[in-house]
Motif scaffolding. Sequence first.
Motif, short mmCIF file in Angstrom:
data_model
loop_
_atom_site.label_atom_id
_atom_site.label_comp_id
_atom_site.label_asym_id
_atom_site.label_seq_id
_atom_site.Cartn_x
_atom_site.Cartn_y
_atom_site.Cartn_z
N SER A 4 -9.27 39.01 10.06
CA SER A 4 -10.11 38.53 8.97
C SER A 4 -10.23 39.56 7.85
O SER A 4 -10.57 39.22 6.73
CB SER A 4 -11.49 38.13 9.48
N ILE A 14 -7.45 32.96 8.32
CA ILE A 14 -8.90 32.94 8.49
C ILE A 14 -9.58 33.31 7.17
O ILE A 14 -10.56 32.68 6.76
CB ILE A 14 -9.33 33.90 9.62
N ASN A 15 -9.05 34.31 6.48
CA ASN A 15 -9.63 34.74 5.21
C ASN A 15 -9.50 33.64 4.16
O ASN A 15 -10.45 33.37 3.42
CB ASN A 15 -8.95 36.03 4.74
N HIS A 71 -12.04 31.06 4.94
CA HIS A 71 -13.39 31.52 4.58
C HIS A 71 -13.61 31.44 3.07
O HIS A 71 -14.70 31.07 2.63
CB HIS A 71 -13.63 32.95 5.07
N ARG A 72 -12.58 31.80 2.29
CA ARG A 72 -12.73 31.73 0.83
C ARG A 72 -12.97 30.29 0.38
O ARG A 72 -13.81 30.04 -0.49
CB ARG A 72 -11.50 32.30 0.13
N ALA A 125 -16.51 29.31 1.38
CA ALA A 125 -17.48 29.96 0.51
C ALA A 125 -17.52 29.27 -0.85
O ALA A 125 -18.61 29.03 -1.41
CB ALA A 125 -17.15 31.45 0.35
N GLU A 136 -15.04 22.19 8.96
CA GLU A 136 -16.16 22.68 9.78
C GLU A 136 -16.24 21.98 11.12
O GLU A 136 -16.43 22.61 12.15
CB GLU A 136 -17.49 22.48 9.04
#
Length: 164
Positions: free
Chosen positions: A8, A15-16, A19-20, A23, A81
Amino acid sequence: MMQISDSSSNKHSLINVMHRFMAAANNMDETIMVPSLLRDLPLEEQAAAEVEPNNNNDCPLKQRDMYEHYLLLKSIKNDMEWGLLKKEMSTGTSFLEMAMKQEEEQQQQQAVNGDLLLEDNSDLEHQFHYHLRGLFGVLSKLTMQADNLTKRYKREIGGGNFIR
């Protein structure tokens, strides 16, 4: 457990990238307090296309307003999600029934395809990298779209400086 935190921290990890997007979608959701204000507002690329008329009318694109785009981004975020299982579970089918049905379909496909399945499995690494590149591209575009939608909403309501 250490591998997850190492991957991460790499800005190019899947994964990053996920996440971006999450977010950006969360920021969009928190910023847009009145989504109905997005109705009938064309997307910026559609507005630019209207300024530059296109003589090639072979395939007209469906006109989508910012509200529909907002709902699409929220739907994709929810799918990420909760997974696709949530949609399938809402049909009332249990997880075990779905797994058994999927296994039966795979066995039927193996019986029909036989040799083709061996060929499909031989190039799994290529398939994985192909789909991973596609996933990176799609998630990057979705992140940019969520950020752009948030910025455009702020511009439209005239509060770009004091809203988060």
